[in-house]
Design an enzyme around this catalytic site. Sequence first.
Site, mmCIF file in Angstrom:
data_model
loop_
_atom_site.group_PDB
_atom_site.id
_atom_site.type_symbol
_atom_site.label_atom_id
_atom_site.label_comp_id
_atom_site.label_asym_id
_atom_site.label_seq_id
_atom_site.Cartn_x
_atom_site.Cartn_y
_atom_site.Cartn_z
ATOM 1 N N ASP A 155 1.197 -0.895 0.171
ATOM 2 C CA ASP A 155 -0.065 -0.045 0.121
ATOM 3 C C ASP A 155 1.023 1.054 0.028
ATOM 4 O OD1 ASP A 155 -2.070 1.857 -0.118
ATOM 5 O OD2 ASP A 155 -3.079 1.216 2.259
ATOM 6 N N ASP A 156 0.851 2.606 -1.061
ATOM 7 C CA ASP A 156 2.415 3.398 -1.187
ATOM 8 C C ASP A 156 3.042 3.351 -1.597
ATOM 9 O OD1 ASP A 156 -1.044 4.272 -0.950
ATOM 10 O OD2 ASP A 156 -0.445 5.767 0.772
ATOM 11 N N CYS B 141 -5.316 4.371 -4.330
ATOM 12 C CA CYS B 141 -5.572 2.706 -3.388
ATOM 13 C C CYS B 141 -7.603 2.446 -4.666
ATOM 14 C CB CYS B 141 -5.932 2.913 -2.488
ATOM 15 S SG CYS B 141 -6.712 3.580 -1.939
ATOM 16 N N HIS C 220 -11.070 -1.976 0.607
ATOM 17 C CA HIS C 220 -11.291 -0.523 0.356
ATOM 18 C C HIS C 220 -12.037 -0.845 -1.060
ATOM 19 C CE1 HIS C 220 -9.016 3.553 0.940
ATOM 20 N NE2 HIS C 220 -10.447 3.277 1.243
ATOM 21 N N ASP D 100 0.177 -0.756 -5.030
ATOM 22 C CA ASP D 100 -1.203 0.015 -5.968
ATOM 23 C C ASP D 100 -1.151 1.394 -6.190
ATOM 24 O OD1 ASP D 100 -1.227 1.476 -3.394
ATOM 25 O OD2 ASP D 100 -3.221 0.852 -2.893
ATOM 26 N N ASN D 101 -0.260 1.489 -6.275
ATOM 27 C CA ASN D 101 0.243 3.091 -7.118
ATOM 28 C C ASN D 101 1.779 4.113 -6.460
ATOM 29 O OD1 ASN D 101 -2.155 3.556 -4.063
ATOM 30 N ND2 ASN D 101 -0.220 4.612 -4.651
#
Length: 433
Positions: free
Chosen positions: A34-35, A74, A141, A259-260
């Site tokens: 995540d990130d 996300c 999410h 995710d990004n």
Amino acid sequence: MPRLFLGLFLGALLALVPASAQETPPNFVILFADDLGINDLGCFGRKDQNTPNLDKLAAEGARFTQAYAAASVCSPSRAALMTGQSPARLKITTFLTGRSDRASHRVLAAPINLHLPDGVQTIAQLLKPKGYVSAAVGKWHLGGKGHQPTDHGFDEFFAGKPNPGAESPQGGKGELGQADYAVKFIERNKAKPFFLYLAFDNPHIPLAAPAKGIEANAQSFHPTYAALVESLDAAVGRVLKALEDQGLAKNTFVVFASDNGGVHISELKESPPTYNAPSRAGKGFVYEGGIRTPLIIRYPGRIAPGVIGEPVVLGDLCPTICALAKAPAPAILDFQDISPLLLAGKPPAGAKPRTLFWHQPHYMNQGGKPAGVAREGDWKLIEQYEDGSLELYNLAKDPSETTDLAATEPTRVAALRSKLEAWRRSVGAESMK
């Protein structure tokens, strides 16, 4: 004698069955950070962060140098990964529930769906007719009550605790507890084909890591962030060890990605936790730092270890997994099966560069503005939705997107702008007001 004849008979029957039908279905494991930024792993060049398990995974599999998330934040990225449809078509084009309109915004945000649309099949649903058991662990999410993973085809869902405390045995962002649940899922289902989607909350802010880990990473760019990434690597290591211990590693398709892009600004009073240079900007922006992701795929004996430089998008994973499982691809598909690329290590002969698209009709918490993108070959067009201005970059010569060539390449700009608009119409993209 009767046993001998029975054995010969069964052997003869098996000989009549095609070899493909005798193959053991592969397992699928997606490990999703995540990130996590493009520069955050040792195997992608980072020197001051410790990631031995992921570095080993990369050495044993394919490491992608031009992999993209389907969005700079996300929820839309995860939606595309799960379904093989573009965030624009799904009308999930920002994080859920999105950022409210503000007086400083020049245009109003496009409307969004607040959950994954009913009737759009996930990877779990697509694999189920093939006998797969599935689990989603960690961050979802993509909707709340009534739209959890078990409402979208998964057999199990364990969220874990995203912020259990810096000194928690579950890990500062819950990554170790999530990995332990995943290990138990693997052990329980080792005799069945399975799909495991382990979406860590690590290293998303707020940052929290044990004092011992921070001290061990004192010389890093951001010691707390480095300690978090090290713990993420340890969590990944637990899952990979479980596959080895159960004798499943050779028949498991393992993916690691983010995710990004990484967060490159101060946010929630946190100092910038990482950097994405030479890629421009970071999470929330449609520049390379916001949409580029580290991507590693291991499938022993099928995917040769090495580096793949072909542009791919995480939305490609859904049809690719379906192809490898011999399951039908989604009826509506905006991405493509990249198994031929994976298995050959290079694009099929005569393959033409495809055009990749992004649609972000929102302002983002990190400062990103509404924009659309078309990338074709080395060329990347950005349309700024606030005023319709256009930017053009040659990523091969200018990976940092510092030199806007729109004024000197009007024909190319017009062609890419036309393709971007046609694509938006084709997927029913929502516009801003």
